[in-house]
Scaffold this active site. Structure first.
Site, PDB file in Angstrom:
ATOM      1  N   ASP A  24       0.851  -1.192   0.000  1.00  0.00           N
ATOM      2  CA  ASP A  24       0.000   0.000   0.000  1.00  0.00           C
ATOM      3  C   ASP A  24       0.884   1.238   0.000  1.00  0.00           C
ATOM      4  O   ASP A  24       1.773   1.363   0.845  1.00  0.00           O
ATOM      5  CB  ASP A  24      -0.874  -0.043   1.273  1.00  0.00           C
ATOM      6  CG  ASP A  24      -1.666   1.238   1.470  1.00  0.00           C
ATOM      7  OD1 ASP A  24      -1.941   1.925   0.463  1.00  0.00           O
ATOM      8  OD2 ASP A  24      -2.009   1.535   2.631  1.00  0.00           O
ATOM      9  N   ASP A  32      -1.915  -1.299  -3.726  1.00  0.00           N
ATOM     10  CA  ASP A  32      -2.276  -0.574  -4.956  1.00  0.00           C
ATOM     11  C   ASP A  32      -1.227  -0.793  -6.046  1.00  0.00           C
ATOM     12  O   ASP A  32      -0.199  -1.450  -5.816  1.00  0.00           O
ATOM     13  CB  ASP A  32      -2.473   0.923  -4.656  1.00  0.00           C
ATOM     14  CG  ASP A  32      -1.403   1.457  -3.713  1.00  0.00           C
ATOM     15  OD1 ASP A  32      -0.220   1.170  -3.978  1.00  0.00           O
ATOM     16  OD2 ASP A  32      -1.739   2.136  -2.721  1.00  0.00           O
ATOM     17  N   ASP A 101      -6.037 -10.618 -14.807  1.00  0.00           N
ATOM     18  CA  ASP A 101      -7.061 -11.593 -14.460  1.00  0.00           C
ATOM     19  C   ASP A 101      -8.332 -11.156 -15.191  1.00  0.00           C
ATOM     20  O   ASP A 101      -8.819 -10.046 -14.986  1.00  0.00           O
ATOM     21  CB  ASP A 101      -7.279 -11.521 -12.935  1.00  0.00           C
ATOM     22  CG  ASP A 101      -7.708 -12.832 -12.338  1.00  0.00           C
ATOM     23  OD1 ASP A 101      -8.567 -13.482 -12.937  1.00  0.00           O
ATOM     24  OD2 ASP A 101      -7.185 -13.191 -11.266  1.00  0.00           O
ATOM     25  N   ASP A 328      -7.407 -18.609  -3.239  1.00  0.00           N
ATOM     26  CA  ASP A 328      -8.613 -19.351  -2.846  1.00  0.00           C
ATOM     27  C   ASP A 328      -8.276 -20.569  -1.995  1.00  0.00           C
ATOM     28  O   ASP A 328      -9.180 -21.301  -1.593  1.00  0.00           O
ATOM     29  CB  ASP A 328      -9.355 -19.859  -4.102  1.00  0.00           C
ATOM     30  CG  ASP A 328      -9.850 -18.731  -4.981  1.00  0.00           C
ATOM     31  OD1 ASP A 328     -10.199 -17.663  -4.434  1.00  0.00           O
ATOM     32  OD2 ASP A 328      -9.879 -18.906  -6.212  1.00  0.00           O
TER      33      ASP A 328
HETATM   34  C1  NOJ Z   1     -12.384 -17.873  -8.886  1.00  0.00           C
HETATM   35  C2  NOJ Z   1     -11.563 -16.851  -8.177  1.00  0.00           C
HETATM   36  O1  NOJ Z   1     -10.247 -17.306  -8.054  1.00  0.00           O
HETATM   37  C3  NOJ Z   1     -12.230 -16.600  -6.855  1.00  0.00           C
HETATM   38  O2  NOJ Z   1     -11.445 -15.818  -6.000  1.00  0.00           O
HETATM   39  C4  NOJ Z   1     -13.570 -15.959  -7.117  1.00  0.00           C
HETATM   40  O3  NOJ Z   1     -14.262 -15.792  -5.898  1.00  0.00           O
HETATM   41  C5  NOJ Z   1     -14.406 -16.824  -8.058  1.00  0.00           C
HETATM   42  N1  NOJ Z   1     -13.650 -17.322  -9.170  1.00  0.00           N
HETATM   43  C6  NOJ Z   1     -15.543 -16.025  -8.621  1.00  0.00           C
HETATM   44  O4  NOJ Z   1     -15.047 -15.108  -9.554  1.00  0.00           O
END
Ligand code: NOJ
Length: 533
Positions: A24, A32, A101, A328
């Site tokens: 940041d 950022d 992404d 994730d």
């Molecule tokens: C996969 C992404 O890696 C995750 O972070 C996100 O919540 C879901 N797709 C929905 O876009």
């Protein structure tokens, strides 16, 4: 860096940045783009070739940027388009590539496309999303579930229809069967390619097309209460439809027109289905993400067979890839322990194919506990008590021992790890035995020795504790032996006459030792041996 016939996305090392948590610079507690720019030199020093940045676009942030309300701008939290332009220029000047992404499966419910679409049944954009009447009794159109809990249909009172959302109700799914949707998203891709990005990581690629008849998904016989609600059903009709491959191919054709770009697909599927995403004649995704090391139990024999199965399943000229973590998933150092995380690093960086490092892995960052009442992640909030929050793996990067770990001057959006004064970049840069030093040295060797990135892979021997393989390129041969357990084990090359010298090891006292016949490894040890010709 290019070895004849091999491309940057094949030889290079990818590094995923979760921009909220990297650095940041404006004191709002959220990372950022200027922060990423500030740390480019560090990434360059580490030996990173490719940066993948999780979403930076305008978004209501219900899913922290994976709910996009404008695909062709930068969220003010992260900076401006001028900052983005500077980021890409500086990255390129340092010889690094930049990947964005792309989230084509769904938009935010605040995206103008959706606002129009929901405004009336005869709106021209109505069919851009998946609208469906209620069943006769008023119930939802089918049994599909949302990945984030509950059913996947949201009722719209004004137009009296349901819309489908695989994730949050604030993330309506686009209808990719509609050619206008396709063209709109291809224009988004062109916008960023024109700005010079080097490719895209494509969010939930396997979700993009759904069954045309929206048939009910079957029950999952293996479901247990500990799992996310979503796993009650097998997503047979809501994901991985054959028509998705046409879309992937169109995306590929589009990026190919811009030269050597890359498409990385986020796809959680078993290997035999995953490899289909390489496409006919390898004209699908360049790198369908191979998540095996995230999902398999950390057992040598299972990992060894998974590597073999993957190598065998790859189409001719289909390029492999490996990854240990992402935003994730539980961090590798939390999953297998810190000592074993070094072994994991050695595996990641000596397997055949493109490795992706998740920010913080290189310093052994662990998941940070976040109390129930502090959870920010919608997946955790929607399914309380199941420990499904992804906040723990998204905490701020600790750069030094100062307040807030040099991540920010103000309180960060998620807490730093409690041990940040000990576990941070600056401390580890000065420590020859640190995880960071180990990563950097491994990367250096990998870049120097083509055998380790593009060389052939040959399994040697594995049992319930250890895994070993040879990487070979021209006449250069390397043997990797990894002990995936805390117990002692012995490598006995029964029928192969292997001789050489250890050039790097998880435990530096092993370096320089000869390998000549049986070799005993202590717990959590891994060695890389340069073999004699
Ligand atoms: C996969 C992404 O890696 C995750 O972070 C996100 O919540 C879901 N797709 C929905 O876009």
């Amino acid at each position: 860096m290019e070895q004849k016939g091999f491309l940057w996305w094949q030889r290079g090392i990818i590094y995923q940045i979760y921009p909220r948590s990297f650095q940041d610079t404006n004191g709002d507690g959220i990372g950022d783009l200027k922060g990423i720019i500030r740390k480019l030199e560090y990434l360059h020093w580490l030996g990173i070739d490719v940066i993948w940045v999780s979403p930076i676009y305008p978004s209501p942030m219900k899913d922290f940027g994976y709910d996009i309300s404008n695909y062709t701008d930068v969220h003010p939290l992260f900076g401006s388009m001028a900052d983005f332009d500077e980021l890409i220029t500086r990255a390129h000047t340092l010889g690094m590539k930049l990947i964005l992404d792309l989230v084509p499966n769904h938009t935010s419910n605040e995206h103008p496309w959706f606002i129009e679409s929901r405004s009336g049944r005869d709106n021209p954009k109505r069919d851009w999303y998946i609208w469906k009447d209620a069943q006769e009794d008023g119930s939802v159109p089918n049994n599909w579930l949302s990945v984030f809990g509950g059913n996947a249909w949201e009722w719209d009172e004004q137009t009296r229809q349901y819309y489908y959302h695989a994730f949050l109700k604030e993330q309506p799914d686009l209808n990719w069967r509609n050619p206008e949707v396709q063209q709109a998203m291809y224009n988004v891709m062109r916008f960023w390619l024109d700005k010079g990005v080097d490719g895209f990581r494509i969010d939930v690629m396997w979700h993009m097309i759904k069954d045309s008849q929206l048939r009910d998904n079957p029950l999952n016989p293996d479901y247990t209460d500990l799992q996310a609600d979503y796993n009650r059903l097998l997503p047979v009709y809501s994901t991985d439809q054959p028509e998705v491959h046409d879309i992937v191919r169109q995306m590929r054709t589009l990026v190919d027109n811009y030269g050597e770009k890359v498409i990385i697909g986020e796809i959680y599927l078993p290997i035999e289905k995953l490899v289909v995403y390489y496409g006919v004649d390898n004209l699908g995704a360049h790198l369908p993400f191979n998540f095996q090391l995230l999902t398999l139990p950390w057992e040598a024999s299972k990992i060894s067979s998974a590597i073999d199965a993957y190598e065998a399943a790859l189409p001719i000229n289909g390029w492999p890839n490996w990854v240990l973590g992402n935003h994730d998933q539980q961090r590798i150092a939390s999953r297998v322990g810190l000592a074993q995380a070094k072994v994991a690093a050695m595996l990641l960086l000596t397997l055949r194919g493109t490795p992706t490092i998740y920010y913080g892995e290189e310093i052994g960052m662990k998941d940070v506990p976040i109390e129930e009442d502090q959870i920010r992640d919608p997946q955790g909030l929607n399914m309380p008590g199941k420990h499904l929050s992804r906040d723990p793996e998204r905490t701020p990067m600790p750069w030094d021992s100062s307040t807030y770990g040099g991540f920010s001057k103000e309180q960060p959006w998620l807490p730093l790890a409690r041990d940040y004064k000990r576990v941070n970049v600056q401390k580890q840069q000065d420590d020859p035995f640190s995880m960071l030093t180990f990563y950097r040295r491994l990367i250096e060797i990998r870049k120097k020795e083509p055998a380790l990135s593009i060389g052939s892979y040959r399994p040697v021997y594995s049992n319930h504790q250890l895994l070993s393989y040879i990487r070979e390129w021209n006449n250069d041969k390397f043997l990797v032996i990894l002990n995936l357990t805390p117990g002692v084990c012995y490598f006995t090359p029964a029928h192969i006459d292997l001789k050489g010298t250890i050039i790097i090891a998880t435990h530096s006292e092993l370096e320089g030792l000869p390998l000549n016949g049986t070799f005993g490894l202590g717990g959590d040890e891994g060695i890389l041996v340069k073999l004699e010709e």
